[in-house]
Write a protein that holds these residues in place. Structure first.
Motif, PDB file in Angstrom:
ATOM      1  N   ALA A   5       0.919  -1.247  -0.058  1.00 44.78           N
ATOM      2  CA  ALA A   5       0.042  -0.199   0.071  1.00 44.78           C
ATOM      3  C   ALA A   5       0.882   1.102  -0.014  1.00 44.78           C
ATOM      4  O   ALA A   5       0.445   2.429  -0.479  1.00 44.78           O
ATOM      5  N   GLY A   6       2.034   1.205   0.455  1.00 45.27           N
ATOM      6  CA  GLY A   6       2.803   2.245   0.554  1.00 45.27           C
ATOM      7  C   GLY A   6       4.531   1.930   0.861  1.00 45.27           C
ATOM      8  O   GLY A   6       4.457   0.727   1.131  1.00 45.27           O
ATOM      9  N   ALA A   7       5.216   2.836   0.727  1.00 38.21           N
ATOM     10  CA  ALA A   7       6.580   2.540   0.959  1.00 38.21           C
ATOM     11  C   ALA A   7       7.387   3.757   1.583  1.00 38.21           C
ATOM     12  O   ALA A   7       6.899   5.092   1.222  1.00 38.21           O
ATOM     13  N   ALA A   8       8.498   3.681   2.326  1.00 35.57           N
ATOM     14  CA  ALA A   8       9.117   4.797   2.712  1.00 35.57           C
ATOM     15  C   ALA A   8      10.639   4.306   3.010  1.00 35.57           C
ATOM     16  O   ALA A   8      10.777   3.143   3.597  1.00 35.57           O
ATOM     17  N   GLY A   9      11.700   5.070   2.718  1.00 35.44           N
ATOM     18  CA  GLY A   9      13.190   4.579   2.979  1.00 35.44           C
ATOM     19  C   GLY A   9      13.643   5.481   3.820  1.00 35.44           C
ATOM     20  O   GLY A   9      13.253   6.464   4.258  1.00 35.44           O
ATOM     21  N   TRP A  10      14.945   5.354   4.275  1.00 37.25           N
ATOM     22  CA  TRP A  10      15.672   6.413   5.143  1.00 37.25           C
ATOM     23  C   TRP A  10      17.187   6.202   4.784  1.00 37.25           C
ATOM     24  O   TRP A  10      17.456   4.904   4.301  1.00 37.25           O
ATOM     25  N   ASN A  11      17.885   7.353   4.847  1.00 33.33           N
ATOM     26  CA  ASN A  11      19.162   7.186   4.876  1.00 33.33           C
ATOM     27  C   ASN A  11      19.784   6.821   6.123  1.00 33.33           C
ATOM     28  O   ASN A  11      19.347   6.787   7.126  1.00 33.33           O
ATOM     29  N   PRO A  12      21.240   6.292   6.069  1.00 33.26           N
ATOM     30  CA  PRO A  12      21.805   6.075   7.221  1.00 33.26           C
ATOM     31  C   PRO A  12      22.051   7.124   8.082  1.00 33.26           C
ATOM     32  O   PRO A  12      22.030   8.196   7.873  1.00 33.26           O
TER      33      PRO A  12
END
Length: 281
Positions: free
Chosen positions: A200-207
Motif C-alpha cells: 500500500a505504500g513505502a518509505a526509505g531512510w538514509n543511514p
C-alpha cells in the motif's frame, strides 16, 4: 572570500566536515552527499563539493551535480556571492539552488546577474526536526522490509513523487532506481502491507549521520490514499530510527503540500529552518 571545489567527498569532508557536523540536522543533505556511499546521485558531470572560507575559516558549503539543483548551506550573503562568481567563472551548470532563504536568495541574485538567467520558479520549504514519536499501530496492516522484488514498483512510486523536480522522466527514474536499490541492499526501505498482503505504500531512510536520520521517499499507492498509510509508514521509519539510537530525524517539507504537513506534524516533526528552492530559466 575563497572558494575551493573538489569531486572527492573525502577531501571535502577533510576541509569542511568539522563545520558541517556542528549543525548535523540543518546540514544533513550535504552530509548525505558526502558520507553515504549511495549519497551522490548519478549525473552527467562530475560532482562538485564546494567550500567557502573567510580568512581560512569555513563559512559555507554546497553540493552540485548536473542535472540536479544545487544544495547550499547557510552562509553570509558575501559568501553566497563569491560561490556564484566562482561557479559561473568555471562554467558549472546550475539549474537551480536549494537552501536557507538568505543564502539561496543572495546566490540567485548574483547568479542571474552573471548568467542572464532568471528565477523561473520559487518553492518555499521548511527543514523540520523530530526527536520523539509514538510508534504507529494499525490492525489492518504491517510494515515489512522491502526486497528486490519490490524495487521496480517502489521506484515507480518514488518517481511520481519527484514530478516537480524539474528533471526529465528518464532522469527521475534513474535517480529513484539508484536510491531504491541502495535502500533495499542496506535494509533501509519498508513497505506497508495490508492485511490482504497488498503493498500500500513505502518509505526509505538514509543511514544515521552524526545522530541524524532522514526519511527518503514516502509514497502511498493511489488505491490506498484514504487509509492514513502515509502517517503509518513515515511514523514507522521515524520510530525505528529513534529506537536504534538516532538523536533526531529530519525532513524537508514543501509548503504547498498542505496535506503532507498534517502527516509530518502528526508524526512529530516541527519547523526548524525556512529554506527556498529557486529554479533558473
Amino acid at each position: 572570500m575563497q572558494v575551493t571545489t573538489t569531486a572527492d567527498p573525502a577531501e571535502f569532508m577533510a576541509t569542511a566536515g568539522d563545520w558541517l557536523v556542528r549543525e548535523p540536522v540543518e546540514n544533513n543533505v550535504l552530509l548525505v552527499h558526502a558520507l553515504d556511499p549511495n549519497g551522490v546521485p548519478p549525473g552527467d558531470r562530475e560532482p562538485v563539493f564546494a567550500t567557502v572560507t573567510d580568512a581560512g575559516a569555513v563559512v559555507g558549503t554546497a553540493f552540485a551535480r548536473s542535472p540536479y539543483r544545487m544544495t547550499i548551506s547557510d552562509m553570509p550573503a558575501e559568501a553566497a556571492v563569491a560561490l556564484a562568481e566562482h561557479l559561473a567563472k568555471e562554467g558549472e551548470p546550475v539549474p537551480g539552488v536549494n537552501g536557507p532563504t538568505g543564502a539561496a536568495t543572495a546566490f540567485s541574485a548574483r547568479w542571474t546577474e552573471l548568467t542572464g538567467q532568471r528565477v523561473g520558479n520559487e518553492r518555499a520549504q521548511w527543514i523540520m526536526r523530530c526527536t520523539e514519536t509514538t510508534r504507529p499501530v494499525n490492525p489492518d496492516g504491517r510494515p515489512r522490509l522491502a526486497t528486490e522484488d519490490d524495487q521496480d514498483v517502489v521506484a515507480e512510486w518514488f518517481t511520481a513523487g519527484m514530478r516537480d523536480s524539474g528533471l526529465s522522466p528518464e532522469e527521475i527514474l534513474r535517480r529513484t532506481q539508484h536510491m531504491v536499490g541502495g535502500q533495499i541492499a542496506n535494509q533501509r526501505l519498508i513497505v506497508w502491507e495490508t492485511s490482504a498482503g497488498e503493498a500500500a505504500g513505502a518509505a526509505g531512510w538514509n543511514p544515521p549521520l552524526h545522530g541524524v536520520v532522514r526519511p527518503s521517499g514516502v509514497f502511498v499507492s493511489p488505491n490506498h490514499r484514504d487509509g492514513g498509510i502515509a502517517t503509518l509508514v513515515l511514523g514507522e521509519v521515524v520510530a525505528r530510527a529513534l529506537e536504534d539510537g538516532a538523536d533526531a530525524c529530519v525532513c524537508t517539507h514543501f509548503l504547498k503540500y498542505e496535506s503532507m504537513l498534517a502527516v509530518v506534524e502528526k508524526v512529530g516533526f516541527r519547523r526548524l529552518v525556512d529554506v527556498v528552492e529557486h529554479i533558473y530559466e
